[in-house]
Write a protein that holds these residues in place. Sequence first.
Motif, PDB file in Angstrom:
ATOM      1  N   GLY A 188       2.993   5.218  -3.447  1.00  0.00           N
ATOM      2  CA  GLY A 188       1.745   5.245  -2.928  1.00  0.00           C
ATOM      3  C   GLY A 188       1.645   4.080  -1.651  1.00  0.00           C
ATOM      4  O   GLY A 188       2.548   3.665  -1.348  1.00  0.00           O
ATOM      5  N   LEU A 189       0.380   3.768  -1.535  1.00  0.00           N
ATOM      6  CA  LEU A 189       0.142   2.861  -0.385  1.00  0.00           C
ATOM      7  C   LEU A 189       0.022   1.484  -1.090  1.00  0.00           C
ATOM      8  O   LEU A 189      -0.462   1.243  -2.139  1.00  0.00           O
ATOM      9  CB  LEU A 189      -1.329   3.176   0.042  1.00  0.00           C
ATOM     10  N   ARG A 190       0.549   0.478  -0.325  1.00  0.00           N
ATOM     11  CA  ARG A 190       0.667  -0.843  -0.870  1.00  0.00           C
ATOM     12  C   ARG A 190      -0.020  -1.618   0.334  1.00  0.00           C
ATOM     13  O   ARG A 190      -0.041  -1.218   1.630  1.00  0.00           O
ATOM     14  CB  ARG A 190       1.766  -1.556  -1.027  1.00  0.00           C
ATOM     15  N   VAL A 191      -1.020  -2.527  -0.223  1.00  0.00           N
ATOM     16  CA  VAL A 191      -1.880  -3.155   0.819  1.00  0.00           C
ATOM     17  C   VAL A 191      -1.970  -4.566   0.900  1.00  0.00           C
ATOM     18  O   VAL A 191      -1.957  -5.217  -0.129  1.00  0.00           O
ATOM     19  CB  VAL A 191      -3.414  -2.560   0.658  1.00  0.00           C
ATOM     20  N   HIS A 192      -2.083  -5.118   2.070  1.00  0.00           N
ATOM     21  CA  HIS A 192      -2.532  -6.739   2.304  1.00  0.00           C
ATOM     22  C   HIS A 192      -3.604  -6.871   3.390  1.00  0.00           C
ATOM     23  O   HIS A 192      -3.329  -6.073   4.424  1.00  0.00           O
ATOM     24  CB  HIS A 192      -1.124  -7.366   3.124  1.00  0.00           C
ATOM     25  N   PRO A 193      -4.487  -7.542   2.985  1.00  0.00           N
ATOM     26  CA  PRO A 193      -4.678  -8.439   1.928  1.00  0.00           C
ATOM     27  C   PRO A 193      -5.482  -7.477   0.831  1.00  0.00           C
ATOM     28  O   PRO A 193      -5.747  -6.455   0.993  1.00  0.00           O
ATOM     29  CB  PRO A 193      -5.811  -9.370   2.210  1.00  0.00           C
ATOM     30  N   PRO A 194      -5.187  -7.985  -0.648  1.00  0.00           N
ATOM     31  CA  PRO A 194      -5.891  -7.312  -1.548  1.00  0.00           C
ATOM     32  C   PRO A 194      -7.063  -6.875  -1.394  1.00  0.00           C
ATOM     33  O   PRO A 194      -8.131  -7.680  -0.851  1.00  0.00           O
ATOM     34  CB  PRO A 194      -5.596  -8.294  -2.774  1.00  0.00           C
ATOM     35  N   GLN A 195      -7.590  -5.756  -1.945  1.00  0.00           N
ATOM     36  CA  GLN A 195      -8.979  -5.357  -1.526  1.00  0.00           C
ATOM     37  C   GLN A 195      -9.913  -5.533  -2.779  1.00  0.00           C
ATOM     38  O   GLN A 195     -11.235  -5.688  -2.706  1.00  0.00           O
ATOM     39  CB  GLN A 195      -9.021  -3.981  -1.323  1.00  0.00           C
ATOM     40  N   GLN A 196      -9.575  -5.406  -4.074  1.00  0.00           N
ATOM     41  CA  GLN A 196     -10.346  -5.511  -5.074  1.00  0.00           C
ATOM     42  C   GLN A 196     -10.691  -6.903  -5.566  1.00  0.00           C
ATOM     43  O   GLN A 196      -9.882  -7.802  -5.358  1.00  0.00           O
ATOM     44  CB  GLN A 196      -9.834  -4.763  -6.458  1.00  0.00           C
ATOM     45  N   ILE A 241      -2.506  -4.587   6.622  1.00  0.00           N
ATOM     46  CA  ILE A 241      -1.244  -4.109   6.804  1.00  0.00           C
ATOM     47  C   ILE A 241      -1.002  -3.203   5.594  1.00  0.00           C
ATOM     48  O   ILE A 241      -1.137  -3.806   4.459  1.00  0.00           O
ATOM     49  CB  ILE A 241      -0.227  -4.996   7.444  1.00  0.00           C
ATOM     50  N   GLY A 242      -0.147  -2.097   5.498  1.00  0.00           N
ATOM     51  CA  GLY A 242       0.370  -1.507   4.196  1.00  0.00           C
ATOM     52  C   GLY A 242       1.525  -0.649   4.492  1.00  0.00           C
ATOM     53  O   GLY A 242       1.999  -0.535   5.687  1.00  0.00           O
ATOM     54  N   TRP A 243       2.111  -0.283   3.577  1.00  0.00           N
ATOM     55  CA  TRP A 243       3.227   0.633   3.863  1.00  0.00           C
ATOM     56  C   TRP A 243       3.331   1.825   2.505  1.00  0.00           C
ATOM     57  O   TRP A 243       2.673   1.570   1.622  1.00  0.00           O
ATOM     58  CB  TRP A 243       4.595  -0.578   3.774  1.00  0.00           C
ATOM     59  N   VAL A 244       4.292   2.611   2.757  1.00  0.00           N
ATOM     60  CA  VAL A 244       4.347   3.677   1.552  1.00  0.00           C
ATOM     61  C   VAL A 244       5.750   3.784   1.576  1.00  0.00           C
ATOM     62  O   VAL A 244       6.862   3.882   2.671  1.00  0.00           O
ATOM     63  CB  VAL A 244       3.817   4.822   2.189  1.00  0.00           C
ATOM     64  N   ASP A 245       6.340   4.160   0.382  1.00  0.00           N
ATOM     65  CA  ASP A 245       7.753   4.371   0.082  1.00  0.00           C
ATOM     66  C   ASP A 245       7.620   5.636  -0.577  1.00  0.00           C
ATOM     67  O   ASP A 245       6.912   5.839  -1.548  1.00  0.00           O
ATOM     68  CB  ASP A 245       8.540   3.340  -1.038  1.00  0.00           C
ATOM     69  N   ASP A 247      -7.479  -1.080  10.951  1.00  0.00           N
ATOM     70  CA  ASP A 247      -8.645  -1.925  10.957  1.00  0.00           C
ATOM     71  C   ASP A 247      -9.381  -1.800   9.545  1.00  0.00           C
ATOM     72  O   ASP A 247     -10.128  -2.634   9.127  1.00  0.00           O
ATOM     73  CB  ASP A 247      -9.624  -1.526  11.913  1.00  0.00           C
ATOM     74  N   SER A 248      -9.056  -0.969   8.510  1.00  0.00           N
ATOM     75  CA  SER A 248      -9.555  -0.721   7.269  1.00  0.00           C
ATOM     76  C   SER A 248      -8.698   0.001   6.280  1.00  0.00           C
ATOM     77  O   SER A 248      -7.723   0.642   7.063  1.00  0.00           O
ATOM     78  CB  SER A 248     -10.944  -0.013   7.220  1.00  0.00           C
ATOM     79  N   VAL A 249      -9.010  -0.073   4.978  1.00  0.00           N
ATOM     80  CA  VAL A 249      -7.743   0.762   4.158  1.00  0.00           C
ATOM     81  C   VAL A 249      -8.078   2.152   4.436  1.00  0.00           C
ATOM     82  O   VAL A 249      -7.237   2.953   4.207  1.00  0.00           O
ATOM     83  CB  VAL A 249      -8.327   0.285   2.613  1.00  0.00           C
ATOM     84  N   SER A 250      -9.351   2.761   4.614  1.00  0.00           N
ATOM     85  CA  SER A 250      -9.639   4.140   4.921  1.00  0.00           C
ATOM     86  C   SER A 250      -8.670   4.561   6.243  1.00  0.00           C
ATOM     87  O   SER A 250      -8.265   5.845   5.989  1.00  0.00           O
ATOM     88  CB  SER A 250     -10.820   4.457   4.969  1.00  0.00           C
ATOM     89  N   GLU A 251      -8.800   3.848   7.149  1.00  0.00           N
ATOM     90  CA  GLU A 251      -8.162   4.193   8.322  1.00  0.00           C
ATOM     91  C   GLU A 251      -6.504   3.950   8.187  1.00  0.00           C
ATOM     92  O   GLU A 251      -5.671   4.728   8.538  1.00  0.00           O
ATOM     93  CB  GLU A 251      -8.432   3.210   9.526  1.00  0.00           C
ATOM     94  N   LEU A 252      -6.087   2.933   7.349  1.00  0.00           N
ATOM     95  CA  LEU A 252      -4.769   2.912   6.750  1.00  0.00           C
ATOM     96  C   LEU A 252      -4.427   4.240   6.118  1.00  0.00           C
ATOM     97  O   LEU A 252      -3.193   4.829   6.261  1.00  0.00           O
ATOM     98  CB  LEU A 252      -4.654   1.812   5.788  1.00  0.00           C
ATOM     99  N   ARG A 253      -5.253   4.641   5.195  1.00  0.00           N
ATOM    100  CA  ARG A 253      -4.663   5.826   4.079  1.00  0.00           C
ATOM    101  C   ARG A 253      -4.671   6.881   5.408  1.00  0.00           C
ATOM    102  O   ARG A 253      -3.905   7.873   4.998  1.00  0.00           O
ATOM    103  CB  ARG A 253      -5.807   6.079   3.358  1.00  0.00           C
TER     104      ARG A 253
END
Length: 396
Positions: free
Chosen positions: A218-226, A318-322, A374-380
Amino acid sequence: MKSVLILSKWNAGAVVPAADQLRSRGIRSVLISEIPDTRHRDSCDDHVVVDWDSEDLPALIARLDERGIVPLAVVNLIEPLLPWQGGLAAHYGLPGAGVGLDVLASKVLVRERMRDLGLSSIGFCEKPAEVDFFPAIVKPSRESTASRLVRRVDGPAELLAYERHLAERGFGDTEMIIEEYLPGVEFSVDGPVVDGRFHPVLAVEKPDHDEVRHHDAGLRVHPPQQDHVRAGVPVLTAMLDAFCADLRLDQLWLHVEGRADENGRTELVEINPRFGGGMYPTAIQEISGIDPVEAIVSMALGEFTLERLGPLRDRTVIGWVDVEADELGRVEIGATEEDLCALPGVVKAVVVDGYRVTDLEQENYFLRFALTADSVSELRARAADVLNAVGEWRVV
């Protein structure tokens, strides 16, 4: 002939970009690998074949001497080849030799050192019969790559069954370590070590991590969100500072995986003396401006300095998916890298049409892409658009 050795196994080791970096410096590259017709042979100025499994260091040194090859440095991004890297560095008086590499070559020795320094309370054991903690993670102590042979076991019966499975597959003699399974969220931190201090440049949260096979998913995200993951990053960094200072590590890049739970416990999962694979180099360069391959080459030559560590770039997310194949065969995929890179936010894409899955005991990624938003929701949402654009793929 003054040259830099590039160690490679399984056609891996960032051979091409490392050779390009050396060529830009006017330095000869000599590929050392176990595959006579490796696809990277023509990328380097010379090629020496060694059987990593059946030959020894004196045999390789004799082969280099016969060819008149005098190494200036050793570039290595393959964990199982750390003993060779250290042995070559010691023999030729090169940067990188020392007890630190010996410890990093073994997950057992890392765990023992962390415990002795009071940096970790995680349970671990080398002998399956002595394991008194479950659930547990079983993994190779030295032959580590692509999460190969990593398995979660929830009790003695599952552990015994996995032992039998390894023996049946011909891995019964592989040195394994059994570790306490840590609840919480997995994350990673990347950065250089200079003069015994770790300098993190990229922290990545893995909210979609595959907890069954323990593969990145799935998605990996920088910077950490939680919150508890963000709090865990400086805790893990402090552990690494103490660990690196104790081993007097220097001129080394570390990719470190950890876990943090909501109760405030942060633990080391493992240390890899290289940068993260896949899209990690892309993310590192996007965030820090550092080319990690150039950094590794500079470190091998003993030239890396903290002056290269400027302020982190102002990227919101920034994020990525494998994407991984989960059955044996050859992957057929119609998407192209050019098509995917044209989509909003996509920084880089790698598509391997024809990828062959020969072993399900490891990660098998045939599609990777990195993107910003600009956000994790937009990234997803952008990641979903990429996957929709990829369309159908199949294993034949």
